[in-house]
Design a protein around this motif. Sequence first.
Motif, PDB file in Angstrom:
ATOM      1  N   LYS A   6       0.813  -1.218   0.000  1.00 20.08           N
ATOM      2  CA  LYS A   6       0.000   0.000   0.000  1.00 20.08           C
ATOM      3  C   LYS A   6       0.845   1.265   0.000  1.00 20.08           C
ATOM      4  CE  LYS A   6      -4.093  -1.995   2.228  1.00 20.08           C
ATOM      5  NZ  LYS A   6      -5.046  -1.905   3.371  1.00 20.08           N
ATOM      6  N   LYS A   7       2.022   1.224   0.637  1.00 20.59           N
ATOM      7  CA  LYS A   7       2.882   2.404   0.715  1.00 20.59           C
ATOM      8  C   LYS A   7       3.782   2.447  -0.522  1.00 20.59           C
ATOM      9  CE  LYS A   7       4.986   3.061   4.615  1.00 20.59           C
ATOM     10  NZ  LYS A   7       5.696   2.838   5.896  1.00 20.59           N
ATOM     11  N   HIS A   8       3.451   3.305  -1.448  1.00 17.65           N
ATOM     12  CA  HIS A   8       4.158   3.356  -2.724  1.00 17.65           C
ATOM     13  C   HIS A   8       4.929   4.660  -2.845  1.00 17.65           C
ATOM     14  CE1 HIS A   8       0.766   0.502  -4.268  1.00 17.65           C
ATOM     15  NE2 HIS A   8       1.661  -0.110  -3.506  1.00 17.65           N
ATOM     16  N   HIS A   9       6.244   4.559  -2.820  1.00 12.98           N
ATOM     17  CA  HIS A   9       7.113   5.742  -2.827  1.00 12.98           C
ATOM     18  C   HIS A   9       7.232   6.341  -4.227  1.00 12.98           C
ATOM     19  CE1 HIS A   9       8.269   4.313   1.141  1.00 12.98           C
ATOM     20  NE2 HIS A   9       8.847   5.487   1.341  1.00 12.98           N
ATOM     21  N   TYR A  10       6.870   7.600  -4.348  1.00  9.24           N
ATOM     22  CA  TYR A  10       7.119   8.313  -5.609  1.00  9.24           C
ATOM     23  C   TYR A  10       8.538   8.875  -5.637  1.00  9.24           C
ATOM     24  CZ  TYR A  10       5.507  12.141  -2.574  1.00  9.24           C
ATOM     25  OH  TYR A  10       5.334  13.021  -1.533  1.00  9.24           O
ATOM     26  N   ILE A  11       9.176   8.981  -4.476  1.00  9.77           N
ATOM     27  CA  ILE A  11      10.615   9.217  -4.395  1.00  9.77           C
ATOM     28  C   ILE A  11      11.202   7.936  -3.800  1.00  9.77           C
ATOM     29  CG2 ILE A  11      12.470  10.680  -3.554  1.00  9.77           C
ATOM     30  CD1 ILE A  11      10.526  12.266  -5.188  1.00  9.77           C
ATOM     31  N   PRO A  12      11.936   7.146  -4.574  1.00 12.01           N
ATOM     32  CA  PRO A  12      12.378   5.829  -4.101  1.00 12.01           C
ATOM     33  C   PRO A  12      13.229   5.901  -2.842  1.00 12.01           C
ATOM     34  CG  PRO A  12      12.694   6.047  -6.470  1.00 12.01           C
ATOM     35  CD  PRO A  12      12.341   7.410  -5.967  1.00 12.01           C
ATOM     36  N   GLN A  13      13.116   4.865  -2.038  1.00 15.43           N
ATOM     37  CA  GLN A  13      13.858   4.829  -0.782  1.00 15.43           C
ATOM     38  C   GLN A  13      15.368   4.812  -1.001  1.00 15.43           C
ATOM     39  OE1 GLN A  13      12.239   2.310   2.483  1.00 15.43           O
ATOM     40  NE2 GLN A  13      10.667   1.722   1.000  1.00 15.43           N
ATOM     41  N   PHE A  14      15.839   4.107  -2.033  1.00 12.82           N
ATOM     42  CA  PHE A  14      17.285   4.060  -2.276  1.00 12.82           C
ATOM     43  C   PHE A  14      17.823   5.458  -2.569  1.00 12.82           C
ATOM     44  CE2 PHE A  14      15.876   3.766  -6.735  1.00 12.82           C
ATOM     45  CZ  PHE A  14      16.782   4.615  -7.357  1.00 12.82           C
ATOM     46  N   TYR A  15      17.001   6.291  -3.211  1.00 15.02           N
ATOM     47  CA  TYR A  15      17.390   7.668  -3.503  1.00 15.02           C
ATOM     48  C   TYR A  15      17.402   8.502  -2.225  1.00 15.02           C
ATOM     49  CZ  TYR A  15      17.101  12.357  -5.583  1.00 15.02           C
ATOM     50  OH  TYR A  15      17.316  13.670  -5.916  1.00 15.02           O
ATOM     51  N   LEU A  16      16.377   8.367  -1.408  1.00 13.51           N
ATOM     52  CA  LEU A  16      16.267   9.141  -0.181  1.00 13.51           C
ATOM     53  C   LEU A  16      17.408   8.838   0.789  1.00 13.51           C
ATOM     54  CD1 LEU A  16      12.426   8.779   0.462  1.00 13.51           C
ATOM     55  CD2 LEU A  16      13.615  10.852  -0.273  1.00 13.51           C
ATOM     56  N   ARG A  17      17.908   7.613   0.770  1.00 14.38           N
ATOM     57  CA  ARG A  17      18.975   7.231   1.712  1.00 14.38           C
ATOM     58  C   ARG A  17      20.259   8.023   1.483  1.00 14.38           C
ATOM     59  NH1 ARG A  17      17.179   1.824   0.281  1.00 14.38           N
ATOM     60  NH2 ARG A  17      15.647   1.121   1.835  1.00 14.38           N
ATOM     61  N   ASN A  18      20.398   8.623   0.324  1.00 18.98           N
ATOM     62  CA  ASN A  18      21.587   9.439   0.054  1.00 18.98           C
ATOM     63  C   ASN A  18      21.509  10.809   0.712  1.00 18.98           C
ATOM     64  OD1 ASN A  18      22.787   7.444  -1.430  1.00 18.98           O
ATOM     65  ND2 ASN A  18      22.429   8.384  -3.415  1.00 18.98           N
ATOM     66  N   PHE A  19      20.406  11.086   1.408  1.00 13.92           N
ATOM     67  CA  PHE A  19      20.225  12.396   2.048  1.00 13.92           C
ATOM     68  C   PHE A  19      19.888  12.240   3.530  1.00 13.92           C
ATOM     69  CE2 PHE A  19      19.168  12.598  -2.429  1.00 13.92           C
ATOM     70  CZ  PHE A  19      19.939  13.661  -2.877  1.00 13.92           C
ATOM     71  N   THR A  20      20.356  11.149   4.123  1.00 12.66           N
ATOM     72  CA  THR A  20      20.108  10.891   5.538  1.00 12.66           C
ATOM     73  C   THR A  20      21.378  11.117   6.352  1.00 12.66           C
ATOM     74  OG1 THR A  20      20.607   8.540   5.209  1.00 12.66           O
ATOM     75  CG2 THR A  20      18.293   9.208   5.047  1.00 12.66           C
ATOM     76  N   ASN A  21      21.217  11.071   7.678  1.00 15.17           N
ATOM     77  CA  ASN A  21      22.381  11.194   8.559  1.00 15.17           C
ATOM     78  C   ASN A  21      23.060   9.833   8.738  1.00 15.17           C
ATOM     79  OD1 ASN A  21      20.785   9.738  10.367  1.00 15.17           O
ATOM     80  ND2 ASN A  21      20.337  11.494  11.684  1.00 15.17           N
ATOM     81  N   ASP A  22      23.982   9.747   9.665  1.00 15.38           N
ATOM     82  CA  ASP A  22      24.726   8.505   9.869  1.00 15.38           C
ATOM     83  C   ASP A  22      23.846   7.361  10.357  1.00 15.38           C
ATOM     84  OD1 ASP A  22      27.038   9.775   9.102  1.00 15.38           O
ATOM     85  OD2 ASP A  22      27.693  10.247  11.143  1.00 15.38           O
ATOM     86  N   GLU A  23      22.687   7.696  10.874  1.00 16.95           N
ATOM     87  CA  GLU A  23      21.745   6.670  11.322  1.00 16.95           C
ATOM     88  C   GLU A  23      20.678   6.384  10.267  1.00 16.95           C
ATOM     89  OE1 GLU A  23      20.205   8.353  14.908  1.00 16.95           O
ATOM     90  OE2 GLU A  23      21.964   7.766  16.102  1.00 16.95           O
ATOM     91  N   ASN A  24      20.896   6.889   9.049  1.00 20.48           N
ATOM     92  CA  ASN A  24      19.961   6.712   7.934  1.00 20.48           C
ATOM     93  C   ASN A  24      18.572   7.301   8.247  1.00 20.48           C
ATOM     94  OD1 ASN A  24      21.749   5.336   6.136  1.00 20.48           O
ATOM     95  ND2 ASN A  24      21.467   3.479   7.364  1.00 20.48           N
ATOM     96  N   LYS A  25      18.569   8.500   8.854  1.00 23.06           N
ATOM     97  CA  LYS A  25      17.320   9.180   9.172  1.00 23.06           C
ATOM     98  C   LYS A  25      17.432  10.660   8.829  1.00 23.06           C
ATOM     99  CE  LYS A  25      15.801   6.046  12.857  1.00 23.06           C
ATOM    100  NZ  LYS A  25      15.349   5.939  14.273  1.00 23.06           N
ATOM    101  N   PHE A  26      16.259  11.322   8.793  1.00 26.21           N
ATOM    102  CA  PHE A  26      16.246  12.761   8.557  1.00 26.21           C
ATOM    103  C   PHE A  26      15.032  13.394   9.247  1.00 26.21           C
ATOM    104  CE2 PHE A  26      14.889  11.014   4.170  1.00 26.21           C
ATOM    105  CZ  PHE A  26      13.570  10.820   4.554  1.00 26.21           C
ATOM    106  N   HIS A  27      15.084  14.709   9.406  1.00 25.38           N
ATOM    107  CA  HIS A  27      13.936  15.469   9.886  1.00 25.38           C
ATOM    108  C   HIS A  27      13.023  15.745   8.695  1.00 25.38           C
ATOM    109  CE1 HIS A  27      16.198  16.249  13.592  1.00 25.38           C
ATOM    110  NE2 HIS A  27      17.212  16.635  12.831  1.00 25.38           N
ATOM    111  N   VAL A  28      11.731  15.860   8.945  1.00 21.15           N
ATOM    112  CA  VAL A  28      10.763  16.109   7.876  1.00 21.15           C
ATOM    113  C   VAL A  28      10.063  17.442   8.120  1.00 21.15           C
ATOM    114  CG1 VAL A  28       8.652  15.318   6.770  1.00 21.15           C
ATOM    115  CG2 VAL A  28      10.415  13.663   7.418  1.00 21.15           C
TER     116      VAL A  28
END
Length: 292
Positions: free
Chosen positions: A6-28
């Motif tokens: 059901k959760k369909h990413h229009y921005i793929p997760q592999f792409y988003l991971r290139n913009f995370t911190n060392d813990e693979n997270k970010f603020h939204v």
Amino acid sequence: MKQISKKHHYIPQFYLRNFTNDENKFHVYLVKENRYKANGKLFSPETHFFEKNGNTLFIKDEPTDFLETDFYGDLDNDVAQLFNKIKYSTEERHGLTEADMPMLQFFVAHLFWRNPSNDEFVKDLLQRKGLSGLGLNISDTNTKQILLNSKFEKEIVGNESSYKIIKYWLPFILFQNLIGNNSPLTILRFNPGEKPSLISDNPLILRNPQNCNVYKDDFILPLSGDKVLIRTKKLKPLYHNMARVLIDHLLIKQANNFISTTDMRYIPQLNEIKKDISIEELRRQVFACLVE
């Protein structure tokens, strides 16, 4: 009954991971509410930049997710391998071959069309042109003759979820627009220093967004905090790190709903810099920094 996604990413997760911190997270950051979600809580990429049932098709009221799991899934898996090359390679070409570049270009087109901001345009396109007008022909299984304006075609066009197939199909039928386009793809590397990572839900920067021609227009796509992909005929031989900050500023300006960043101070700082500048002027400045 088979469980469907059901959760369909229009921005793929592999792409988003290139913009995370060392813990693979970010603020939204919530654009329309002008605030950080959950008082700045850190989130993982799987939790945002998706639509519920965004790629679900409903056939006779029964949901199916093959468009997400098979079609987009295969595409994202292939492109994720290219992103791994770019991320970890120290070579001048970032580990990419000439054969990799069309796939990278193909991904850019898909990233553009799968964005929900284009849904209404695609729905209108399907209603005006029909399947055959978009290169999707229906043929008789026995005679192989193409059937125009058939009952089956009308049923598909009338199905409220059919536009999702067209969103996936458009990068294929428009690929011919690359013919005669001699603007190369180039990956630029910046020295980010202490600059935080940032990406928005509308990450593709088109030089002429009103034309909607992602195969012909110059564009910039951030690949990570220190790399961007650019297509243009003549790059400047030297470019300044400030160009990367301007790109982030433009990403904020053209965001629809979400922006992610690894530092909560970054978005307010960028909003304060040149706060009265229009998005059109900012776009001009970004390309002027990089293109002759």
